[in-house]
Design an enzyme around this catalytic site. Sequence first.
Site, PDB file in Angstrom:
ATOM      1  CG  ASP A  75      -1.602   1.203   1.237  1.00  0.00           C
ATOM      2  OD1 ASP A  75      -2.111   2.367   0.457  1.00  0.00           O
ATOM      3  OD2 ASP A  75      -2.914   0.660   1.979  1.00  0.00           O
ATOM      4  CB  SER A 154      -7.041  13.583 -12.404  1.00  0.00           C
ATOM      5  OG  SER A 154      -8.832  13.617 -12.610  1.00  0.00           O
ATOM      6  CE1 TYR A 167      -9.155  10.254  -8.080  1.00  0.00           C
ATOM      7  CE2 TYR A 167      -9.466  11.563  -9.405  1.00  0.00           C
ATOM      8  CZ  TYR A 167      -9.173  10.227  -9.651  1.00  0.00           C
ATOM      9  OH  TYR A 167      -8.497  10.229 -10.382  1.00  0.00           O
ATOM     10  CE  LYS A 171      -5.622  11.427  -8.821  1.00  0.00           C
ATOM     11  NZ  LYS A 171      -4.755  10.654  -9.334  1.00  0.00           N
TER      12      LYS A 171
END
Length: 306
Positions: A75, A154, A167, A171
């Site tokens: 991870d 992204s 998110y 990002k």
Amino acid sequence: MTEQTPADDVSSARELREVVLVFGASSGIGRASAIGFARRGASLVLVSRSASTLADAAADCRAAGAAAVECVPADVLEAPAVQAAVDRATSTFGRLDVVVHSATVMAYGRVEDLDPAVFQRVVDTAVQGTFHVFQAVVPVFRAQRRGSLVVVSSLLASITAPTMSAYVTAKWGQLGLIRTLQQELRELPDVHVSAVAPGGVTTPIYDQAATVLGNSAHPPPPVYTPERVARAVLDRVANPRRLKQSGFANPVIIAGFRLFPPVFDALVGPLLKAFSMGRDPVPPTTGNVFAPVPEKEATRGSSRGI
């Protein structure tokens, strides 16, 4: 003058093969990128949280022509595990040429509805996870004085969208970290840090996302395949870029966000609802935010866009 033997030719060919480390290699763009490097005959070290699907990705890479494949279940939030993956690459193959970092998780929900633990985990995976990758990789590249690091960013690192605060925050923070590292490595002309920013891509991230919206989600149009974005990732090794938008509509969307914010804000919510949200009921779920969901991992997801 010493004549080169066939054995020397084989040894030289092995030395010239790329050594590539891929984080997030069991699914989506990371898996497609690993397969792309495998087709070039690279030696690969694949990393993800899911050991079973990592083995499937390794089989795909071997079938595609990889010179060698090593698997390291880990991870990115665990710094020692990230360091162990980098050490595995350098100890097994003697060097590290390329690192691709695409490990990420996603959550949907209005700000007031999100579980704080889910929000924090999404942000930490992108920001702290990327920090761990950088801390393990950069010393190797500094010592070698060469290397390519490509991070899958992204479109949402440059714009915002309702119900995607976790998110977006993840990002935006990740891109700030990337840009800072690019500045810090300017004195090393053969060490390159690039970011590739796709828009909608048919990966399993939509099937695995945490959500409290009560419905499914899909990649927003225009929708691209993971393989297309992977080609942009591979291209960054020969042609590094600070930030490469992967999608013809991305610059137009970013321009609208920056130049016409009232219009963008009025349109983005209804468009997202119309073209990126399903009508099928989905119970609240944490998806793969805290643990992998191996049965939903693959190069492509079931959501094909609208």
